[in-house]
Design a protein around this motif. Structure first.
Motif, PDB file in Angstrom:
ATOM      1  N   PHE B 159       0.795  -1.168  -0.065  1.00 33.45           N
ATOM      2  CA  PHE B 159       0.117  -0.090   0.076  1.00 33.45           C
ATOM      3  C   PHE B 159       0.853   1.330  -0.093  1.00 33.45           C
ATOM      4  O   PHE B 159       0.350   2.397  -0.309  1.00 33.45           O
ATOM      5  CB  PHE B 159      -1.005  -0.108   1.093  1.00 33.45           C
ATOM      6  CG  PHE B 159      -1.967  -0.904   1.026  1.00 33.45           C
ATOM      7  CD1 PHE B 159      -3.173  -0.608   0.516  1.00 33.45           C
ATOM      8  CD2 PHE B 159      -1.912  -2.333   1.244  1.00 33.45           C
ATOM      9  CE1 PHE B 159      -4.201  -1.611   0.101  1.00 33.45           C
ATOM     10  CE2 PHE B 159      -3.039  -3.063   1.170  1.00 33.45           C
ATOM     11  CZ  PHE B 159      -4.247  -2.808   0.623  1.00 33.45           C
ATOM     12  N   SER B 160       2.113   1.062   0.231  1.00 36.07           N
ATOM     13  CA  SER B 160       2.833   2.449   0.153  1.00 36.07           C
ATOM     14  C   SER B 160       3.592   2.505  -1.185  1.00 36.07           C
ATOM     15  O   SER B 160       3.747   3.540  -1.835  1.00 36.07           O
ATOM     16  CB  SER B 160       3.938   2.477   1.021  1.00 36.07           C
ATOM     17  OG  SER B 160       4.821   1.377   1.060  1.00 36.07           O
ATOM     18  N   LYS B 161       3.364   1.463  -1.927  1.00 34.14           N
ATOM     19  CA  LYS B 161       3.686   1.528  -3.516  1.00 34.14           C
ATOM     20  C   LYS B 161       2.318   1.974  -4.252  1.00 34.14           C
ATOM     21  O   LYS B 161       2.512   2.971  -5.053  1.00 34.14           O
ATOM     22  CB  LYS B 161       4.133   0.016  -3.908  1.00 34.14           C
ATOM     23  CG  LYS B 161       5.766  -0.222  -3.746  1.00 34.14           C
ATOM     24  CD  LYS B 161       6.424  -0.707  -5.087  1.00 34.14           C
ATOM     25  CE  LYS B 161       7.613  -0.036  -4.842  1.00 34.14           C
ATOM     26  NZ  LYS B 161       8.764  -1.470  -4.928  1.00 34.14           N
ATOM     27  N   TRP B 162       1.184   1.396  -3.995  1.00 37.41           N
ATOM     28  CA  TRP B 162       0.197   1.611  -4.693  1.00 37.41           C
ATOM     29  C   TRP B 162      -0.849   2.045  -3.585  1.00 37.41           C
ATOM     30  O   TRP B 162      -1.259   1.204  -2.685  1.00 37.41           O
ATOM     31  CB  TRP B 162      -0.511   0.570  -5.579  1.00 37.41           C
ATOM     32  CG  TRP B 162       0.555   0.161  -6.416  1.00 37.41           C
ATOM     33  CD1 TRP B 162       1.083   0.515  -7.655  1.00 37.41           C
ATOM     34  CD2 TRP B 162       1.513  -1.041  -6.291  1.00 37.41           C
ATOM     35  NE1 TRP B 162       1.773  -0.193  -8.193  1.00 37.41           N
ATOM     36  CE2 TRP B 162       2.323  -1.354  -7.595  1.00 37.41           C
ATOM     37  CE3 TRP B 162       1.609  -2.040  -5.214  1.00 37.41           C
ATOM     38  CZ2 TRP B 162       3.090  -2.269  -7.510  1.00 37.41           C
ATOM     39  CZ3 TRP B 162       2.417  -2.973  -5.436  1.00 37.41           C
ATOM     40  CH2 TRP B 162       3.063  -3.205  -6.595  1.00 37.41           C
ATOM     41  N   SER B 163      -1.434   3.189  -3.465  1.00 37.07           N
ATOM     42  CA  SER B 163      -2.198   3.755  -2.130  1.00 37.07           C
ATOM     43  C   SER B 163      -3.367   2.943  -2.283  1.00 37.07           C
ATOM     44  O   SER B 163      -3.837   2.401  -1.144  1.00 37.07           O
ATOM     45  CB  SER B 163      -2.372   5.038  -2.499  1.00 37.07           C
ATOM     46  OG  SER B 163      -3.547   5.465  -1.556  1.00 37.07           O
ATOM     47  N   LEU B 164      -4.078   2.718  -3.445  1.00 36.61           N
ATOM     48  CA  LEU B 164      -5.343   1.889  -3.363  1.00 36.61           C
ATOM     49  C   LEU B 164      -6.430   2.530  -2.437  1.00 36.61           C
ATOM     50  O   LEU B 164      -7.331   1.822  -2.031  1.00 36.61           O
ATOM     51  CB  LEU B 164      -5.218   0.367  -3.166  1.00 36.61           C
ATOM     52  CG  LEU B 164      -4.010  -0.355  -3.967  1.00 36.61           C
ATOM     53  CD1 LEU B 164      -3.911  -1.684  -3.478  1.00 36.61           C
ATOM     54  CD2 LEU B 164      -4.467  -0.258  -5.497  1.00 36.61           C
TER      55      LEU B 164
END
Lengths: 284, 322
Positions: B159-164
């Motif tokens: 989730f720190s790569k892709w916040s989503l």
């Protein structure tokens, strides 16, 4: 004799494929953990053997850590340390838990009450918070971890052994032994102990799986084994610092830890299902 | 009225347990070699600082006098002052309690919502054997095997790569908007829930399997009752007691501060507070934290005892319920 035992074992695992999976997984991890330093995997403590935070490659199959140490031998060392610490703690738990549980279940009265209260008190301590307290009092390290794990797993062990002892102690052969003048020690060790071993072994596997979770959690918080020694938890602690740039540092010990705990859980479930006569029925 | 016979011994036992916990916590910090002054001040303390501390905590008095005074203060709600801020520790805990409480309640709700039906389903399916039963066993073993910090780390990476749409860290209090708060609470809740789901699944499955061997289930089948009614009236009610026990125990554990989830996701609850206090050598906080967590745990077990009496009328009726 051996043929008979292996035939029985074969039947046990053929009926239970999940148990077989657990046993094989556990065996592989145990061999890696115990004999890992004999394998040609490289030196776990050689600083600068490769690049810092290097990605997995042919020379370093699991990459390298922040000091350029090859990660594969470190993970293998971590398996051994995690198993060793958990095993020591669980053996302590098993010995104390079996003795106290048998005493509580067989001797009744004041002994039973005293032991039950001790179990209640220990059970009320949350394992990780107790770990923080232990780290404050005796300093972080392996000893603190073992104390915390044993304290956390003893209460349930006492309760399980006690309840099994209560039912075994009413059986005829125990009464017969008492009537024919066997001493309390003899009744407990010769007549009760062999009959509670099954329940104790099932509880032992659950205690071992809980131990590995607690040990790695303590090490993850920096309260377990101290550097340069590494358990799976302390590898995860280091890995989580570099999580976004070197995710393999978390992935490898994380997967291995989960696999180790799962192998024990699967094996424990299989043993319990095989030993427990109380099987469910279908409504159909 | 007969309930009193059931509850009075349990109240007494809870009181004894809490006393034992208090004694153990007190002794562990005061009776170690070097003494309390050394742990608190560290190895480089001046004599004057030692004297001040000895005077403040009455360390020169007999140990039982110290314990008596400490316990008396405890009974009046005085858990001591923080060694860093010199403010009452209990206020600091109460301020953080709602955050930990929210995390615990969310986790418990999610875990019960998934774990209970799965456990009942897997326990009823072909008497726990066969494909469905085995699937339940596999899911139970798998969930109980992945520690919360492994799942949490994986979440943080993803989730720190892709916040989503979710947030890692940067806690938002509940009073600043429910949705913004939930966005920061979902990840720690889910990482804690995986183990809890497995725990409830295994407990419920075990309980159902055990009840199914009871004679009264066979009798109900023989009477020709519909399977649905048998499950609802005979199986679930009887399987409830172990599930209530585990729910209370686990809720107590969560309320004591899910240290790792709170530290990992920077949730400012009691677990995070106790952990960071250890790093500041603020042992008054660590000591009070262990005590409070144990007290909450014991109290919740009392509530569970009360619930048994409500679920199972036999317990309240029989005087020898212990």
């Amino acid at each position: 004799m051996i043929a008979l035992a292996s035939a029985r074992l074969g039947r046990f695992f053929r009926r239970d494929s999940l148990g077989l999976l657990g046993a094989v997984l556990l065996l592989v991890l145990l061999i890696l953990g115990i004999f890992g330093d004999l394998l040609p995997l490289g030196d776990p403590n050689a600083i600068g053997a490769g690049p810092r935070l290097g990605a997995p490659s042919l020379a370093f199959p699991l990459g390298t850590d922040d000091l350029g140490r090859s990660y594969l031998p470190r993970v293998v060392e971590g398996i051994g340390v995690t198993f060793l610490l958990s095993a020591i703690a669980v053996i302590i738990t098993a010995v104390i838990g079996t003795l106290l549980g048998m005493a509580a279940g067989y001797l009744h009265g004041a002994t039973d009450h005293l032991i039950a209260r001790i179990a209640d008190i220990l059970f009320a301590f949350p394992a990780l918070l107790f770990g923080l307290l232990a780290a404050a009092v005796i300093g972080p390290g392996s000893i603190a971890a073992i104390v915390v794990i044993s304290t956390a797993t003893i209460p349930l062990f006492i309760r399980v052994v006690r309840s099994v002892t209560l039912s075994v102690a009413e059986r005829e052969f125990v009464v017969a032994a008492v009537v024919s003048g066997a001493s309390t020690w003899r009744v407990m060790l010769v007549h009760l102990l062999p009959n509670i071993l099954g329940a104790a072994i099932i509880q032992l596997t659950y205690a071992l799986s809980v131990s590995m979770i607690i040990e790695s959690a303590l090490s993850f918080l920096g309260l377990g084994v101290q550097p340069p020694a590494a358990s799976l938890g302390s590898l995860l602690r280091l890995g989580s610092v570099y999580l976004t740039i070197a995710p393999w540092l978390v992935l490898a010990p994380g997967l291995v830890l989960a696999a180790a705990i799962m192998s024990i859980n699967l094996l424990g479930d299989a043993i319990r299902d095989a030993l427990d006569p109380l099987r469910g029925r279908s409504l159909k | 009225m007969r309930l009193i016979y059931f509850l009075a011994p349990r109240l007494l036992i809870a009181a004894i347990t809490m006393f034992g916990v208090a004694l153990l916590v007190f002794l562990s910090l005061r009776l170690i070699p070097g003494g309390y002054a050394d742990i608190v001040l560290g190895p480089f303390a001046t004599g004057a600082a030692r004297d001040l501390l000895i005077q403040r905590y009455g360390l020169d008095e007999p140990i039982f006098v110290q314990f008596g005074k400490w316990l008396w203060a405890l009974l009046q709600g005085d858990f001591g002052n923080s060694m860093v801020t010199n403010k009452p520790v209990i206020d600091e805990f109460l301020r953080r309690a709602p955050v930990t409480g929210e995390l615990a309640i969310l986790t418990l709700l999610l875990a019960l919502a998934i774990g209970l039906p799965l456990g009942v389903w897997s326990g009823l399916a072909e008497g726990g054997a066969g494909g469905k039963g085995r699937l339940g066993r596999l899911v139970g073993a798998l969930g109980a095997s992945v520690p919360d910090f492994v799942i949490g780390s994986a979440f943080i990476f993803i989730f720190s790569k892709w916040s989503l749409g979710l947030k890692v860290g940067g806690f938002v209090p509940l009073d600043q908007g429910l949705w913004d708060n939930l966005k920061t609470m979902i990840l720690p809740t889910v990482s804690l829930s995986v183990f809890a789901i497995a725990l409830f699944l295994r407990t419920t499955r075990d309980a159902v399997l055990r009840v199914m061997t009871d004679g009264h289930i066979l009798a109900a089948v023989a009477r020709g009752q519909r399977p649905r009614d048998i499950v609802r009236h005979h199986v679930l009610r009887n399987a409830a007691i172990p599930v209530v026990t585990v729910t209370a125990t686990y809720f107590g554990f969560l309320l004591g501060g899910a240290v790792i989830a709170e530290v990992l996701f920077s949730i400012p609850g009691v677990g995070y507070y106790i952990f960071s206090s250890l790093e500041e050598r603020d042992y008054a906080v660590v000591q009070a934290g262990v005590l409070l967590a144990a007290f909450v745990f014991v109290s919740l077990n009392m509530v569970a005892d009360f619930a048994y009496a409500l679920i199972d009328p036999r317990i309240g009726a029989a005087r020898s319920g212990t």
